[in-house]
Design a protein around this motif. Structure first.
Motif, PDB file in Angstrom:
ATOM      1  N   UNK A  52      33.852  57.491  40.687  1.00  0.00           N
ATOM      2  CA  UNK A  52      33.435  58.406  39.612  1.00  0.00           C
ATOM      3  C   UNK A  52      34.439  59.534  39.414  1.00  0.00           C
ATOM      4  N   UNK A  53      34.981  60.007  40.527  1.00  0.00           N
ATOM      5  CA  UNK A  53      35.903  61.147  40.452  1.00  0.00           C
ATOM      6  C   UNK A  53      37.303  60.729  40.013  1.00  0.00           C
ATOM      7  N   UNK A  54      37.733  59.547  40.439  1.00  0.00           N
ATOM      8  CA  UNK A  54      39.105  59.098  40.176  1.00  0.00           C
ATOM      9  C   UNK A  54      39.093  57.658  39.649  1.00  0.00           C
ATOM     10  N   UNK A  55      38.568  57.451  38.459  1.00  0.00           N
ATOM     11  CA  UNK A  55      38.396  56.074  37.957  1.00  0.00           C
ATOM     12  C   UNK A  55      39.696  55.372  37.618  1.00  0.00           C
ATOM     13  N   UNK A  56      40.807  56.085  37.589  1.00  0.00           N
ATOM     14  CA  UNK A  56      42.089  55.470  37.257  1.00  0.00           C
ATOM     15  C   UNK A  56      42.982  55.276  38.494  1.00  0.00           C
ATOM     16  N   UNK A  57      42.553  55.757  39.641  1.00  0.00           N
ATOM     17  CA  UNK A  57      43.382  55.701  40.847  1.00  0.00           C
ATOM     18  C   UNK A  57      43.379  54.268  41.410  1.00  0.00           C
ATOM     19  N   UNK A  58      44.538  53.589  41.488  1.00  0.00           N
ATOM     20  CA  UNK A  58      44.556  52.194  41.936  1.00  0.00           C
ATOM     21  C   UNK A  58      44.034  51.982  43.350  1.00  0.00           C
ATOM     22  N   UNK A  59      44.308  52.937  44.258  1.00  0.00           N
ATOM     23  CA  UNK A  59      43.801  52.771  45.625  1.00  0.00           C
ATOM     24  C   UNK A  59      42.285  52.785  45.658  1.00  0.00           C
ATOM     25  N   UNK A  60      41.689  53.622  44.827  1.00  0.00           N
ATOM     26  CA  UNK A  60      40.229  53.684  44.756  1.00  0.00           C
ATOM     27  C   UNK A  60      39.676  52.418  44.120  1.00  0.00           C
ATOM     28  N   UNK A  61      40.290  51.965  43.037  1.00  0.00           N
ATOM     29  CA  UNK A  61      39.845  50.736  42.374  1.00  0.00           C
ATOM     30  C   UNK A  61      39.930  49.548  43.331  1.00  0.00           C
ATOM     31  N   UNK A  62      41.011  49.480  44.085  1.00  0.00           N
ATOM     32  CA  UNK A  62      41.182  48.366  45.029  1.00  0.00           C
ATOM     33  C   UNK A  62      40.113  48.397  46.121  1.00  0.00           C
ATOM     34  N   UNK A  63      39.907  49.572  46.711  1.00  0.00           N
ATOM     35  CA  UNK A  63      38.899  49.667  47.770  1.00  0.00           C
ATOM     36  C   UNK A  63      37.506  49.373  47.228  1.00  0.00           C
ATOM     37  N   UNK A  64      37.192  49.889  46.052  1.00  0.00           N
ATOM     38  CA  UNK A  64      35.883  49.608  45.458  1.00  0.00           C
ATOM     39  C   UNK A  64      35.709  48.114  45.217  1.00  0.00           C
ATOM     40  N   UNK A  65      36.806  47.446  44.820  1.00  0.00           N
ATOM     41  CA  UNK A  65      36.745  46.003  44.631  1.00  0.00           C
ATOM     42  C   UNK A  65      36.505  45.264  45.933  1.00  0.00           C
ATOM     43  N   UNK A  66      37.142  45.691  47.002  1.00  0.00           N
ATOM     44  CA  UNK A  66      36.939  45.051  48.307  1.00  0.00           C
ATOM     45  C   UNK A  66      35.492  45.214  48.754  1.00  0.00           C
ATOM     46  N   UNK A  67      34.951  46.414  48.616  1.00  0.00           N
ATOM     47  CA  UNK A  67      33.560  46.654  49.021  1.00  0.00           C
ATOM     48  C   UNK A  67      32.612  45.808  48.172  1.00  0.00           C
ATOM     49  N   UNK A  68      32.839  45.763  46.863  1.00  0.00           N
ATOM     50  CA  UNK A  68      31.991  44.954  45.986  1.00  0.00           C
ATOM     51  C   UNK A  68      32.062  43.485  46.364  1.00  0.00           C
ATOM     52  N   UNK A  69      33.242  42.998  46.711  1.00  0.00           N
ATOM     53  CA  UNK A  69      33.399  41.594  47.107  1.00  0.00           C
ATOM     54  C   UNK A  69      32.617  41.294  48.375  1.00  0.00           C
ATOM     55  N   UNK A  70      32.688  42.211  49.323  1.00  0.00           N
ATOM     56  CA  UNK A  70      31.964  41.996  50.580  1.00  0.00           C
ATOM     57  C   UNK A  70      30.463  42.121  50.400  1.00  0.00           C
ATOM     58  N   UNK A  71      30.042  42.737  49.311  1.00  0.00           N
ATOM     59  CA  UNK A  71      28.627  42.817  48.966  1.00  0.00           C
ATOM     60  C   UNK A  71      28.208  41.665  48.043  1.00  0.00           C
ATOM     61  N   UNK A  72      29.113  40.706  47.839  1.00  0.00           N
ATOM     62  CA  UNK A  72      28.853  39.528  46.994  1.00  0.00           C
ATOM     63  C   UNK A  72      28.693  39.872  45.520  1.00  0.00           C
TER      64      UNK A  72
END
Length: 477
Positions: A52-72
């Motif tokens: 929410x705070x940094x929606x354009x930051x690639x490191x944040x987008x990548x980590x959020x994607x990893x967490x979402x993937x592990x949550x199926x």
């Protein structure tokens, strides 16, 4: 006594220190460590706040994607990492991870393209090469899979996943000499449970095929039910060495093993296990035996219990259905199997079989997917026998009462093959190593016939082949 609500306390409370916002870099580091440690309940809210705070930051987008993937949440995961790559296209880590995500969701062309870009950016990363090997394997490109896996091993000689990729490729090619040796790495794969409790294994070596003097050899029915059925054919070879031997196996397999080996001690709980001098998983016996495709021992014939066979013949009296061909069907395997998304299907996929005149389908499906039979049974072309199947002894008796089995790659395929019954097996494009490549038969089970996908995720062609083959199928009644 507490004062009434409108009375102020005589002493003012001490002022609270002002909340200092956590720097985003620190929060990202904490969230990353939590994700890597598997603490997703901790990582997820931190990652959501960062997004929410940094929606354009690639490191944040990548980590959020990893967490979402592990949550199926796979669709969301792919979208997030794709956005990270748009903003940082030369990050090999992002490309490495999205290649694996693409593979899991079935986008194999995209997976391979991402893996190749990652390798070009970071050619010394063995994980990228291993990912690429697995993608090639699922695409049916076994030679390319071998090349990538060997390159990964050259960079990290102890990389279990890469060794196992070599094993699967070589076994599928029929190169059993190297295949069985590399197959021994399967127990070192991340997340694979131990073969037995550490307290039992401590100080005891795996059997090498020789004599143990007075000691007892413990054979372990490891991996899935199908593996136990497939590899139990080696037990007579072990017993021929005259070594005192005990078999440890599951409660599901024990009745079948007892009928095959009435004089072999069998335990179903580690607490019952006697002292032993060495151990060996059943899946390790082909290596010790020196098995090659042309020296596979004959299958041990499993016959149904006489009383149960009579009961199931009565239950499935297809003569009362105007002589219909009785076809037992199984459409899904164990969902925890690592390749289940490729091998299992929905019952509706088998609808073309129900449309064949003179056919009655009989569901032998167990587990969660068995519930699909309820809706399909309303068509009148399916008998749901699964509620009456209590164990594998019932499954054996039911198979014996039917003319043909049509199944995906499950233990029922092994069971029908071990019974010498006609069984037609639907295989994914990149089938498990034990079914080799391309061939329509199996040296492990001569009574099986294999129907393969011509491309990943496409079942229409093998099902059409089965429907066509039914026209000339004549079972021995």
């Amino acid at each position: 006594m507490l004062p009434p609500d409108d009375v102020q306390p005589a002493v003012s409370p001490a002022p609270q220190p002002a909340m200092v916002p956590m720097p985003a870099s620190l929060m990202l580091a904490i969230a990353t460590r939590a994700e890597e440690a598997g603490r997703l309940d901790e990582a997820e809210p931190l990652t959501a706040h960062l997004l929410r705070a940094l929606p354009q930051e690639p490191r944040v987008l990548h980590l959020a994607g990893i967490v979402a993937f592990r949550r199926d949440r796979r669709v969301q995961a792919v979208e997030l990492v794709e956005q990270a790559i748009i903003r940082e296209p030369s990050n090999a880590l992002y490309l490495r991870n999205i290649s694996e995500m693409y593979r899991v969701v079935g986008r194999l062309d995209d997976a391979l393209a991402a893996a190749r870009r990652a390798v070009a950016l970071q050619p010394s990363d063995p994980t990228i090469l291993h990912n690429q090997a697995v993608i090639h394997q699922e695409r049916g490109e076994v030679e390319a899979a071998l090349t990538c896996a060997r390159r990964a091993i050259s960079l990290r000689p102890d990389m279990a996943g890469a060794h196992f990729a070599v094993a699967e490729a070589q076994l599928a090619r029929g190169d059993y000499a190297e295949g069985w040796e590399e197959y021994e790495w399967r127990f070192r794969l991340p997340g694979v449970p131990p073969l037995m409790p550490a307290v039992l294994q401590q100080g005891i070596q795996q059997w090498g095929g020789g004599t143990l003097g007075q000691g007892t050899l413990l054979l372990i029915g490891d991996q899935g039910f199908g593996d136990v059925i497939q590899f139990c054919r080696y037990i007579p070879w072990v017993l021929s060495k005259g070594q005192p031997t005990v078999l440890a196996t599951s409660t599901e397999m024990a009745p079948l093993m007892r009928r095959l080996f009435p004089d072999l001690p069998i335990v179903m709980n580690w607490s019952e296990c006697p002292a032993f001098a060495a151990y060996c998983p059943l899946s390790g016996l082909p290596r010790l035996h020196g098995t090659r495709p042309d020296t596979i021992p004959p299958v041990l014939r499993i016959a149904p219990d006489t009383d149960r066979a009579a009961l199931w013949r009565t239950r499935l009296d297809l003569a009362a259905r105007a002589g219909d061909l009785g076809i037992g069907i199984v459409w899904a395997g164990r969902p925890t199997h690592r390749n289940d998304r490729n091998r299992s299907i929905r019952l509706t996929t088998l609808a073309p079989l129900a449309a064949v005149p003179g056919v009655t389908l009989v569901s032998l499906q167990k587990g969660e997917m068995a519930a699909e039979a309820a809706a399909f049974a309303g068509s009148g072309r399916l008998i749901d026998a699964a509620p009456e199947i209590a164990d594998y002894e019932d499954t054996v008796a039911a198979i014996a009462a039917l003319d043909l089995i049509v199944t995906v790659d499950t233990s029922v395929a092994h069971l029908a093959g071990a019974m010498g019954r006609h069984a037609w097996v639907l295989l994914p494009y990149a089938a498990d190593w034990r079914w080799f490549r391309q061939r329509p038969d199996s040296p492990w089970y001569p009574s099986l016939r294999l129907f393969r996908q011509v491309a990943p995720a496409r079942w229409d062609e093998p099902l059409a082949e089965i429907v066509n083959a039914l026209g000339s199928f004549s079972p021995a009644r």
